[in-house]
Design a protein around this motif. Structure first.
Motif, PDB file in Angstrom:
ATOM      1  N   UNK A 238     -36.853  16.084  26.190  1.00  0.00           N
ATOM      2  CA  UNK A 238     -35.853  15.946  25.123  1.00  0.00           C
ATOM      3  C   UNK A 238     -36.023  16.990  24.028  1.00  0.00           C
ATOM      4  N   UNK A 239     -36.270  18.241  24.433  1.00  0.00           N
ATOM      5  CA  UNK A 239     -36.342  19.337  23.478  1.00  0.00           C
ATOM      6  C   UNK A 239     -37.676  19.500  22.777  1.00  0.00           C
ATOM      7  N   UNK A 240     -38.657  18.654  23.108  1.00  0.00           N
ATOM      8  CA  UNK A 240     -39.963  18.714  22.459  1.00  0.00           C
ATOM      9  C   UNK A 240     -41.079  18.960  23.469  1.00  0.00           C
ATOM     10  N   UNK A 241     -42.175  19.527  22.992  1.00  0.00           N
ATOM     11  CA  UNK A 241     -43.387  19.616  23.800  1.00  0.00           C
ATOM     12  C   UNK A 241     -44.099  18.274  23.710  1.00  0.00           C
ATOM     13  N   UNK A 242     -44.305  17.629  24.865  1.00  0.00           N
ATOM     14  CA  UNK A 242     -44.991  16.329  24.839  1.00  0.00           C
ATOM     15  C   UNK A 242     -46.432  16.432  25.318  1.00  0.00           C
ATOM     16  N   UNK A 250     -54.289  18.612  32.988  1.00  0.00           N
ATOM     17  CA  UNK A 250     -53.050  17.827  32.944  1.00  0.00           C
ATOM     18  C   UNK A 250     -52.844  17.101  34.269  1.00  0.00           C
ATOM     19  N   UNK A 251     -53.135  17.777  35.383  1.00  0.00           N
ATOM     20  CA  UNK A 251     -52.951  17.148  36.692  1.00  0.00           C
ATOM     21  C   UNK A 251     -53.994  16.073  36.949  1.00  0.00           C
ATOM     22  N   UNK A 252     -55.228  16.327  36.538  1.00  0.00           N
ATOM     23  CA  UNK A 252     -56.297  15.361  36.811  1.00  0.00           C
ATOM     24  C   UNK A 252     -56.241  14.160  35.878  1.00  0.00           C
ATOM     25  N   UNK A 253     -55.859  14.369  34.633  1.00  0.00           N
ATOM     26  CA  UNK A 253     -55.847  13.276  33.655  1.00  0.00           C
ATOM     27  C   UNK A 253     -54.704  13.486  32.669  1.00  0.00           C
ATOM     28  N   UNK A 254     -53.455  13.237  33.079  1.00  0.00           N
ATOM     29  CA  UNK A 254     -52.317  13.416  32.159  1.00  0.00           C
ATOM     30  C   UNK A 254     -52.449  12.514  30.948  1.00  0.00           C
ATOM     31  N   UNK A 255     -52.261  13.088  29.763  1.00  0.00           N
ATOM     32  CA  UNK A 255     -52.466  12.335  28.527  1.00  0.00           C
ATOM     33  C   UNK A 255     -51.191  11.678  28.025  1.00  0.00           C
ATOM     34  N   UNK A 256     -50.031  12.124  28.497  1.00  0.00           N
ATOM     35  CA  UNK A 256     -48.763  11.554  28.040  1.00  0.00           C
ATOM     36  C   UNK A 256     -48.128  10.752  29.176  1.00  0.00           C
ATOM     37  N   UNK A 257     -47.552   9.587  28.881  1.00  0.00           N
ATOM     38  CA  UNK A 257     -46.930   8.774  29.937  1.00  0.00           C
ATOM     39  C   UNK A 257     -45.840   9.516  30.710  1.00  0.00           C
ATOM     40  N   UNK A 258     -45.142  10.443  30.049  1.00  0.00           N
ATOM     41  CA  UNK A 258     -44.099  11.204  30.743  1.00  0.00           C
ATOM     42  C   UNK A 258     -44.722  12.153  31.768  1.00  0.00           C
ATOM     43  N   UNK A 259     -45.811  12.806  31.396  1.00  0.00           N
ATOM     44  CA  UNK A 259     -46.506  13.688  32.338  1.00  0.00           C
ATOM     45  C   UNK A 259     -46.972  12.897  33.557  1.00  0.00           C
ATOM     46  N   UNK A 260     -47.515  11.716  33.312  1.00  0.00           N
ATOM     47  CA  UNK A 260     -47.969  10.867  34.414  1.00  0.00           C
ATOM     48  C   UNK A 260     -46.796  10.466  35.296  1.00  0.00           C
ATOM     49  N   UNK A 311     -44.251  10.499  16.714  1.00  0.00           N
ATOM     50  CA  UNK A 311     -45.594  11.014  17.010  1.00  0.00           C
ATOM     51  C   UNK A 311     -45.686  12.520  16.830  1.00  0.00           C
ATOM     52  N   UNK A 312     -46.857  12.976  16.460  1.00  0.00           N
ATOM     53  CA  UNK A 312     -47.138  14.405  16.410  1.00  0.00           C
ATOM     54  C   UNK A 312     -47.880  14.797  17.688  1.00  0.00           C
ATOM     55  N   UNK A 313     -48.197  16.081  17.823  1.00  0.00           N
ATOM     56  CA  UNK A 313     -49.037  16.517  18.935  1.00  0.00           C
ATOM     57  C   UNK A 313     -50.490  16.277  18.551  1.00  0.00           C
ATOM     58  N   UNK A 314     -51.103  15.267  19.173  1.00  0.00           N
ATOM     59  CA  UNK A 314     -52.478  14.918  18.857  1.00  0.00           C
ATOM     60  C   UNK A 314     -53.434  15.577  19.862  1.00  0.00           C
ATOM     61  N   UNK A 315     -54.611  15.922  19.398  1.00  0.00           N
ATOM     62  CA  UNK A 315     -55.623  16.522  20.267  1.00  0.00           C
ATOM     63  C   UNK A 315     -56.240  15.449  21.154  1.00  0.00           C
ATOM     64  N   UNK A 316     -56.221  15.726  22.481  1.00  0.00           N
ATOM     65  CA  UNK A 316     -56.814  14.807  23.457  1.00  0.00           C
ATOM     66  C   UNK A 316     -57.750  15.637  24.319  1.00  0.00           C
ATOM     67  N   UNK A 317     -59.015  15.668  23.967  1.00  0.00           N
ATOM     68  CA  UNK A 317     -59.942  16.544  24.660  1.00  0.00           C
ATOM     69  C   UNK A 317     -59.570  17.997  24.407  1.00  0.00           C
ATOM     70  N   UNK A 318     -59.329  18.738  25.493  1.00  0.00           N
ATOM     71  CA  UNK A 318     -58.935  20.139  25.365  1.00  0.00           C
ATOM     72  C   UNK A 318     -57.421  20.306  25.375  1.00  0.00           C
ATOM     73  N   UNK A 320     -53.277  18.650  24.199  1.00  0.00           N
ATOM     74  CA  UNK A 320     -52.517  18.020  23.123  1.00  0.00           C
ATOM     75  C   UNK A 320     -51.440  17.146  23.742  1.00  0.00           C
ATOM     76  N   UNK A 321     -51.190  15.993  23.126  1.00  0.00           N
ATOM     77  CA  UNK A 321     -50.183  15.082  23.647  1.00  0.00           C
ATOM     78  C   UNK A 321     -49.423  14.434  22.492  1.00  0.00           C
ATOM     79  N   UNK A 322     -48.103  14.315  22.653  1.00  0.00           N
ATOM     80  CA  UNK A 322     -47.245  13.715  21.627  1.00  0.00           C
ATOM     81  C   UNK A 322     -47.071  12.225  21.946  1.00  0.00           C
ATOM     82  N   UNK A 323     -48.119  11.457  21.687  1.00  0.00           N
ATOM     83  CA  UNK A 323     -48.091  10.028  22.002  1.00  0.00           C
ATOM     84  C   UNK A 323     -48.942   9.270  20.995  1.00  0.00           C
TER      85      UNK A 323
END
Length: 337
Positions: A238-242, A250-260, A311-318, A320-323
């Motif tokens: 929807x026009x944003x980086x999630x 990202x493939x091994x451990x997606x941090x955003x529900x949309x990525x999953x 939500x903002x882009x939060x740091x999740x390990x290495x 970032x996820x907008x969740x």
């Protein structure tokens, strides 16, 4: 360039996009197709950009390359490339940079070749528009780039209809390499090819990148296509980086529900058989995006506050996820009595 921007640019930053916003003018008001995208691209890096159709991937790419046409326009943000803000440049200055410093390979690029001119003639026109080379130099360079993409230089005399779809696609990539640019942006260049041709072209692009050292922004809706080739992966919705992070992470451990959800929609050739679940619902109307988190109407783990809190882009390990699931806990401050 302003002093603050100079301070934030590092030696490895070839491209820095800050707060990019692209809107389409409509009778009912502006519609934001890209809403505040930030990204940094290092020299020689391969960045994959994925997401459903209509999420803003191609519009973002065209905004970066300054190739938007009305009713679309960049309404906010900056695009710094090799120390220059492309958004503030004139059309004449941009034309000087294009092909020489950065190239663009469009979606269905194999149909972008002029059907009434030979491949060699079209290469010559591109070179003559940006450099004063002799005909001998033009022929030598044209043959060289065709060989780079695995096409016999004899095809410089061929017309587009005499080449297969894969060869036309590779010819377009060869044209993008005429001046050995620092950056090549690709908008779903494999979309018209079969699976075998897609994998072959991707392997060739990666090999050329290693050989010549250019950076790549590769836009696709197929996450599996970039899984083995990109260094980092940007997921848009929807026009944003999630989500933005190392591709393997990202493939091994997606941090955003949309990525999953995107990953669950693709079958795996390894492991146990799993039912493909997909993502329920449809992408939102960007003229009236949902309140709070834009993904909450389709999210399987949405909370009540997701409907109101942005939500903002939060740091999740290495990465970032907008969740809001990754929102840092508030820091309590104890006051001594």
């Amino acid at each position: 360039m302003s002093e603050p921007m100079l301070e934030t640019m590092n030696d490895d930053a070839l491209l820095r996009v800050s707060g990019l916003r692209v809107e389409y003018a409509t009778a009912n008001g502006p519609v934001p197709a890209v809403a505040g995208v930030d990204l940094t691209l290092a020299k020689g890096e391969f960045l994959g950009v994925v997401g459903e159709s209509g999420c803003g991937k191609s519009t973002m790419l065209f905004g970066i390359a300054q190739l938007l046409n009305p009713p679309a326009s960049v309404t906010a943000g900056e695009v710094w490339f090799k120390g220059e803000n492309l958004v503030a440049m004139t059309a004449k200055s941009l034309n000087t940079l294009r092909w020489r410093d950065f190239s663009v390979v469009m979606q269905s690029a194999m149909n972008a070749l002029n059907p009434v001119h030979s491949i060699g003639r079209q290469f010559k026109d591109a070179i003559k528009a940006h450099a004063k080379w002799s005909d001998t130099q033009v022929r030598a360079r044209s043959a060289e780039v065709l060989e780079l993409v695995g096409i016999d230089p004899v095809h410089l005399k061929s017309y587009p209809h005499q080449l297969s779809g894969g060869m036309r696609q590779r010819a377009m990539i060869a044209m993008a390499l005429l001046f050995t640019p620092d950056l090549i942006v690709m908008d779903e260049p494999t979309s018209a090819l079969d699976v075998v041709a897609q994998r072959s072209l991707m392997a060739q692009i990666k090999e050329l990148q290693k050989q010549l050292g250019f950076a790549v922004i590769f836009v696709t809706h197929d996450m599996s296509l970039v899984s083995h080739f990109s260094d980092r992966l940007m997921v848009m919705y929807a026009g944003q980086v999630v989500e933005l992070g190392r591709t393997r992470s990202v493939f091994d451990a997606p941090a955003h529900p949309y990525s999953k959800g995107l990953l669950d929609a693709f079958p795996s050739i390894r492991g146990e058989k799993k039912r493909l679940t997909g993502i329920p619902g449809a992408p939102p109307n960007l003229a009236k995006p949902p309140s709070g988190c834009r993904f909450h109407p389709r999210c399987p783990v949405a909370m009540d506050r997701c409907k109101a809190d942005v939500p903002e882009l939060y740091t999740v390990g290495a990465a970032q996820a907008r969740c809001l699931l990754h929102e840092p806990a508030p820091v309590s401050v104890e006051v001594e009595s």
